[in-house]
Structures are given as structure tokens and as C-alpha cells.
Design an enzyme around this catalytic site. Sequence first.
Site, PDB file in Angstrom:
ATOM      1  N   GLY A 129       0.821  -1.209   0.000  1.00  0.00           N
ATOM      2  CA  GLY A 129       0.000   0.000   0.000  1.00  0.00           C
ATOM      3  C   GLY A 129       0.852   1.253   0.000  1.00  0.00           C
ATOM      4  O   GLY A 129       1.895   1.292  -0.654  1.00  0.00           O
ATOM      5  N   SER A 130       0.400   2.256   0.746  1.00  0.00           N
ATOM      6  CA  SER A 130       1.067   3.556   0.710  1.00  0.00           C
ATOM      7  C   SER A 130       2.154   3.666   1.775  1.00  0.00           C
ATOM      8  O   SER A 130       2.123   2.965   2.791  1.00  0.00           O
ATOM      9  CB  SER A 130       0.038   4.661   0.957  1.00  0.00           C
ATOM     10  OG  SER A 130      -0.377   4.619   2.312  1.00  0.00           O
ATOM     11  N   GLY A 184       2.286   2.457   5.553  1.00  0.00           N
ATOM     12  CA  GLY A 184       3.453   1.609   5.817  1.00  0.00           C
ATOM     13  C   GLY A 184       4.123   1.995   7.123  1.00  0.00           C
ATOM     14  O   GLY A 184       4.555   1.147   7.900  1.00  0.00           O
ATOM     15  N   GLU A 202       5.566  -3.314   0.745  1.00  0.00           N
ATOM     16  CA  GLU A 202       5.580  -3.077  -0.697  1.00  0.00           C
ATOM     17  C   GLU A 202       4.857  -1.755  -0.927  1.00  0.00           C
ATOM     18  O   GLU A 202       3.626  -1.700  -0.857  1.00  0.00           O
ATOM     19  CB  GLU A 202       4.878  -4.227  -1.424  1.00  0.00           C
ATOM     20  CG  GLU A 202       5.596  -5.564  -1.302  1.00  0.00           C
ATOM     21  CD  GLU A 202       6.660  -5.763  -2.380  1.00  0.00           C
ATOM     22  OE1 GLU A 202       6.484  -5.229  -3.492  1.00  0.00           O
ATOM     23  OE2 GLU A 202       7.665  -6.446  -2.104  1.00  0.00           O
ATOM     24  N   CYS A 241       1.515   0.406  -8.705  1.00  0.00           N
ATOM     25  CA  CYS A 241       2.723   0.886  -8.006  1.00  0.00           C
ATOM     26  C   CYS A 241       3.928   0.970  -8.940  1.00  0.00           C
ATOM     27  O   CYS A 241       4.868   1.708  -8.659  1.00  0.00           O
ATOM     28  CB  CYS A 241       3.022  -0.030  -6.839  1.00  0.00           C
ATOM     29  SG  CYS A 241       3.016  -1.781  -7.289  1.00  0.00           S
TER      30      CYS A 241
END
Lengths: 487, 493
Positions: A194-195, A199, A216, A251
Site C-alpha cells: 500500500g502507501s 506503511g 511493498e 505501483c
Amino acid sequence: MGKGFDGARAADVVAELRETFRSGRTRSLQWRAAQLKAIARMIDENEADITAALYNDLAKPPTESILHEIALAKEACLFALKKLKRWMKPRKVSTSITTFPSSAKIVPEPFGVVLVISAWNFPFLLSIDPVIGAIAAGNTVVLKPSEVATATSSFIAKNLPHYVDNSCIRVVEGSIPEASALLEQKWDKIFYTGSARVGRIVMAAAVKHLTPLVLELGGKCPVLVDSNVDIKVAAKRIVVGKWGCNSGQACIAPDYIITTKAFAPKLVDALKITLEKFYGKDPLGSADLSRIVNSSHFTRLKNLLDEDKVSGTIVHGGQQDEKHLKIAPTLLLDVPSDASIMKEEIFGPLLPIITVDDLEHSFDVINSKPKPLAAYLFTKDHKLEKKFVKTVSAGGMLINDAILQFTNPHLPFGGVGESGMGSYHGRFSFDAFSHKKAVLSRCFLGEIPMRYPPYTPLKQKVLRGLIAGNVLPLLHALVVWPAHKKV
Amino acid sequence: MENGAEMEAVGGGCDGARAAVLVAGLRRGFASGRTRSYEWRAAQLKGIARMIDDKEAEIMAALHDDLAKPHMESYLHEISLAKAACTFALKEMKRWMKPKKVPTSITTFPSSAEIVSEPLGVVLVISAWNYPFLLSIDPVIGAIAAGNAVALKPSEVAPATSSLFATILPNYTDNSCVKVVEGSTPETTALLEQKWDKIFYTGSGKVGRIVMTAAAKHLTPVALELGGKCPVLVDSNVNVIVATKRIAVGKWGCNNGQACIAPDYILTTKSFAPTLVDAMKRTLEKFYGKDPLESSDLSRIVNANHFRRLTSLLDDEKVSGTIVYGGQQDEKRLKIAPTLLLDVPHDSLIMKEEIFGPLLPIITFNEVEDCMDFINSKAKPLAAYLFTKDKKLEELFVKTVSAGGMLINDTALHLANPHLPFGGVGESGIGAYHGKFSFDSFSHKKAVLSRGFSGEAPARYPPYTPQKQKILRGLINGSIIALLLAILGWPRD
């Protein structure tokens, strides 16, 4: 598992999975293979439903659903099934003269109970792919799909339990309250996609229990385009990597282009031609483009375009349909470097092109920003390619194409710096969810009396020789010493 | 001059501003590209190896100052291992630095793929007090081998060694990229506020959490080498004399038990315990004499804090009553004799916390399997040991017990094997190092896929059609026919 899933219930789930893990059921190759085969069957038997859910959540074109989510998830299962036995095998390593005789190996073991938190843009793949790794490595796992992709989350929650062993694999649906309740528990590993903002929250939660993580994340993936290229092919590959990937909501989608002032006009033209060929004169009407996932992201992207000094740089596209949450592929030329669109990860169908005098300057531009998940270069010039690989740091790189590195199971997929930590895919998934335990095994022979107190200068001398790799002291130690000293 | 201003940052009083200047300097050093070449890295490692050779006497003296560490241990456990790490890295580094080619899949035909190791950038190494030389230099060797610029913060609890580093390391390495910062909590805090590309910490779980919290702010990856209660399971089917010697040297011969991988407690069967205790007593007397407080072969307790911590573990009557050997203390000289305790209550403090000292509880169960359950009921330790001739028991142990690393029929030695990853799991840590694992720990493994402009597969481009989809599915399934069709340009637009 839905509303009302609080800390107490989260603790219950973790306790159950811990109990099951302790029972040892996830350790056998047979159990792991059975789960992976079941997941592969689930994918085969439900392709239409998965595609429909993805269309529901993102208006994702069926071709993309099949290519990017269904086929890759299936491949991950099959690859793991094929290689699992080899991955599980302990690896023998060399031993040194100082521990002679001995044998040494590295034994992979599961961490235990792991948490996988997925994202909304490839909501099926990014849920199933890490779960495949967790299972292959012998863990029990809780999956929390993204609530932003409700249909896919619902599909997984309803169907996965019918295929896999529920005492070891659970799906927990929900949003922030449920995710927070989960993050309070003690996990043996957390895998988050995610972001960067979230994170950090995940990492801060992991600290309490010293839980290792894979994050990630994202970043602004730059595409450097040299003039020495096959421009038609380059344009096609850039376009399909950007808009053919969930309309830029990926991403590793190209975020912005850098090229020389001299080459920009040609590149822009080629991109325009390609865009029209792919999506027609009215892209808002094309069935081959995902929509923007929700109105909050739509507004975010619209605001990027509406900014002063930005809207004037649009050279193609810009059309929007708020009702259907659609934004047409949009090219912008020479946006100011301090505009939001050049500072934040775009994650949408807007592609700024910035120009430099000399392509070598572009390395500085890229390196002045946080390290991205992917960096791309289009060139026939091998020297430039070498320099790029040497100078630019990113999670991964692809020369003369976009996003495909994602599909190679022999390459680690992960970020660096702001774009993440850890990696997965193929064997790297197995490794991400395994502890590599060092095991040194000796017997009762090979006593070296010199190592024991009382310490004497002579003992130290012999040991020095031994450590220096001299065989004579070893022989002396093993044979001669015991004969004339009884220590 | 720039270097002058940065040198001021090294030493006491390193606050947030100075820490920022230090990191900025290291970033400039890294950005210059000088750490990337094999030659630079080899020069630093050779410099460190030379430093170890030149200053052996000073290093041993500092370790004796800080810990009353016997010279034999200083040589064996710190100097020789540090030197071996340099030598091993110098020997293997070229190979480690080389990109690794990997297979490509049919979906990207034609292409080439490789994994390129690149340095993370500017890294921070925070060391510990018990092996203050090794645990500083070993991670630094890994950081340098991987091409990073590095700041080292040695432990202030071992001030002589810390001071020695600050004095000599700058004379043997490139100061624009390798720096030593002395100090305690304020200086460490100031350093932890900065943005690092990796933090490598050796120490306690409590501070490990503080480090990881600070790292979370910048999404900095961490390696945490922590501790735990390293159990030693002793079966009855052993050579008991050899077993006790190896246990004793791994416990008291390792900084008097103040080592992260020192045996913390023993488990054995009720029936075997008397034999084991007897053999341990005899071995201890042979090693350290009748008056171990006078033996020069035992480190002292590092400071008064830890001395009090250890003696208070014995305050509990239910614990002190179980002492079967040793127990002598000398507060003035910070010495505690090797002490054996038999069947301490499982809920006593000495069985809950990492001991990190010369006290060795022995707890007993009816069956060996019960011992393993007990180990698994506790947090995962950095190391777990088993003594047995029974191969089946060995297999069961390896299969059932989770720990950072394991050693069968000896203690502590596995840390000397550069082919084995050294690190914890769960509460005992995150990440690993030694040998190539050090290099990997400080590297980013960058995936690089390279194509040319040929091998166009029109099937992948919109507008999407069922025929295109069919070909692409075949391609993903590895079908050669699909590949041929794809690159022959099917379907025609």
C-alpha cells in the site's frame, strides 16, 4: 468476519492460528501443496466471478484482470508447487577447520502466524500472491483484503474458506478499525502492500512485538527516454505500461517521463498517436481503460490537474467524467518541478513529461527524489544503459519496456528506501516468510583441549596457528596434545 | 574546512544539529561515488585488517580495562574473528559484487535478467558493550564491503574500547565515509532522529524497540541482533565430560556468561541431573580452581548496575536456596563466581529474564520431550543447544525448536562459521550477518530486466480482443506456440 471485529476477536483469531501452528499441521509438504492446489483450483473455477468482481471494483477490462491478476496468481501457485520441495530442503554449507569435525546447514522454517494486508488496485493478486508465499513457507496466515475494493474483498472472504484449511488460513474483512485491531496483535511477520503513509503505521505497530516486515510501497516511477530508440515501440510499451495497467493506478506504472528538450516533440507526437490507436478518439468511452477507483481518488487526481501552472501544460487528453469516475489518458509537458503532480505519486492516468537539456542531467533529477519502486529507461545505447543501472537506485529496473519485471519469478520484487523493504515473488516469497536457521552439528570427537581454561600462552599460540589455517597445529591439537597432557 | 567541522561532530555533545551535519557529510561522501569501487572497499578492509594487526595490544588492553576480559578470549573471540571477517570479505567481495544472472521467462522473450547488489547508502551501526570490539567492527566491515558510508556508535558502557575506536579507526579508514561517534543516550537519540538507509543494532530487546520506532519514521530497514534465554538441552546419552567442558567454556569462557549466545539455562532429565551437576562441578574446578574469584581467566561483571542486577536475581530465597555450586561474590572487584542452581522455580525472575552473567540454572523434567515443550513456551532465543548422541533426538530438536541458530554437541561456535547466517528470530532479532550475509544485509538487491526493441508482441496492446487474450494466456502458461504466434505479430490488427 466483518463488523464488530475488535481487539478481542482479533486476539481470538491469532490464538487459534497459533494453536494450529503449534500442532505442526502446516509443516508438511503435503499440507502446503494441498493448499496451493486448492487455491489454483479456486482461481480456475471462479475466473468469471473474479473478473466480475474486479470489473465491479475498478471497471478493470477483463483482459487486464486475466493477464495481471488471474494468470499471475495461478502462475505463482504452479511455480511454488513445482519448486516447493527444493525450497524446503536444508542447504548444506561449508565448515571451517576450527570446528572440525562438524557439519553445517541452513534450515528454512516458518515464522509462525503471519498477517497479509492487501491493496485495492490489484486486489485479487496482491491478496493471493503473498498468501501463496506464506503457505509455501509453512505459516498460518490471516489475510486482510482492501476494503476499497469491496467486491473482490467479498469474493475472497466468501470463497477462499471453501478451498483451503480454515484452521490455518483466515480472511478478515474490514477497514481501519479492523486493521487496527489486527495490528495490535503479536504476529510473526507482517506483509503490507500500500502507501508509504500507512506503511509507517504498520511498522510502528510491528515494533511492539519486534515483528519483521515486508512493505511493498510505491513512489514516482520515472521513465527516461533517450532519442536513440525505436520510438513507435517505445511509445506502445510506455502506454500499455501506464494506461494498460489499471489506468495508471499501479505501483510500478510509469509516473513521469524525462526526455531531452530536443526529443520531446517527437515523443509527445508518438504517444498521442499510440493513445489514439489504443483507446480511440473518445477514450472516456473505451472499454479498455479501468475507471478511477473511487470519488476520493478522482478528486485527488482532478486537483493535481487543476493546480495553477499545471492545467496549462496539458498537451493531450484531460477529459473527465465524474459520474463514471473516468479520466482520459492525459499528457502534460514541462510541468513545474514544485507542482504537486511532480511531488506526489500520481497513481492515475496523468503522465507529465519533463525535459532536460542533456539526458545525463536526468539522473540527478531522479536521484533527487525518493527511491521509486521501479525505474525505466528506453535507449539503444548500451553505455547509457550501464550508467543508468549503476547510478539510479530503485526497487527494480526495466530497460526498453515497462512493468514486465513483475512477471519474472526469478527476480525479487520489492522496493528500497521510501518504496519499501523486503521483496517477494517466486523463491523470494518463500524466503520472505521463512526464518533461515543456522544449524551446526558436532559429535563428541575433535576435542581441542587448548580452548579450555586455564589459559596459557602456549595454548594461545596453538590456537592462533589453528585459526591461521595451519594444519600442523590442528594435528598437534588432535593427536599430540592429548597424548602428553591430561587436561 | 569541512572535515574540521565534521570532526567536531565526533565525540561527546553530538546533538541533533551535529548529527545532521554528520549525516550530511556522509551523504556527500556517498554521493561522490567513491564507496562504489572495489578498490575503495578493499582499501578500507585492508586498512581495518592492518589496524587490528598494529593495535592488537591496545585492543586487548582496552578490553581488559572494560571487562577484565582474559587475553585469550580477547584474541579468540574478538581480534581473530574481526580479522577473519576482513580476510573473508576481501577474498569473496569481488564475487559478491558481481550481478547475478537469472533465467528469463517466455513472456519477456527476448530479454536478459539479473540481480544487481547496490549499497543502501548511509548506514548506522550501533554496537554493544560485551564484545565491544567485534560487535563494532564486524557490522562495519559488512557495511563497507557492500559499498556504504557508515557511522559507528560504539557502546559507552565499554568506554576504553569506544575511545580506542574514536582514536584509531580514523587513521586507517577514509574519514569522508567512515565515522565514529562516541556518546550515550543523548548522542544515540540524536543519531536515531536522522534519516539512515539502514540501521544495524546489537543489544537488548528494549532498546531494539526504540531503534525500530525511530527507523519507522523514515521507513529505514533494520537489523536487530538481540538476545534471549539460550537453552541447553542435555540428554543422558552423551559423553558427559566433554559435554560439560563445552558448556562451561561456552558460558563462563565467553565473557563470564555476558554473551548473547552464552548458555542461559540447562534442561535435563531428573534422572540425569545428578550426574550432570557432578561433572559440571568437576569441570568448573579444573577450569577456574578452588577460588574462582581469583582466577584471571574470568571476565568481571561489566559495571555495578549489572552486578546488582545479577545479585538481586539471587535475592529470592526460593532461588538462592537452589545454589549447588559457587555463589561467591566480590562487589568491590565486580566479580561473581560461576554459580550452578538446581531446579529453580520456573516463575522466578532468573528463569524469566535473560541472565547475561555467570549464573547457570539447571531445571529438570521427567522426559526430554517435556524439556522441548518448555523451550517452546518461552520467547525464541538467539541460540539453542542440544547435547546428545541420539540422531533421532537431534532431528526432533532441529524440527521442533525455533531459535536464531542451533548447535548440537557444542556451544557458541556457530558464530565463527562465515557460511552460516548469524541472527535471531522473534524476540531475539531481525535479519542476519557474517560472511556473505553481512554483505547482503547492507545491500539492496535490485532486479534489472533488459530488453531490446525486438520481440514485439502486438497481442499485448489495446484494443483488447478475445484472440489477443487467448494468445497472451498461452504465453503466460509458457506455451512456445503462443510465443511464436505472439512474436510473429498475431493477431494482425
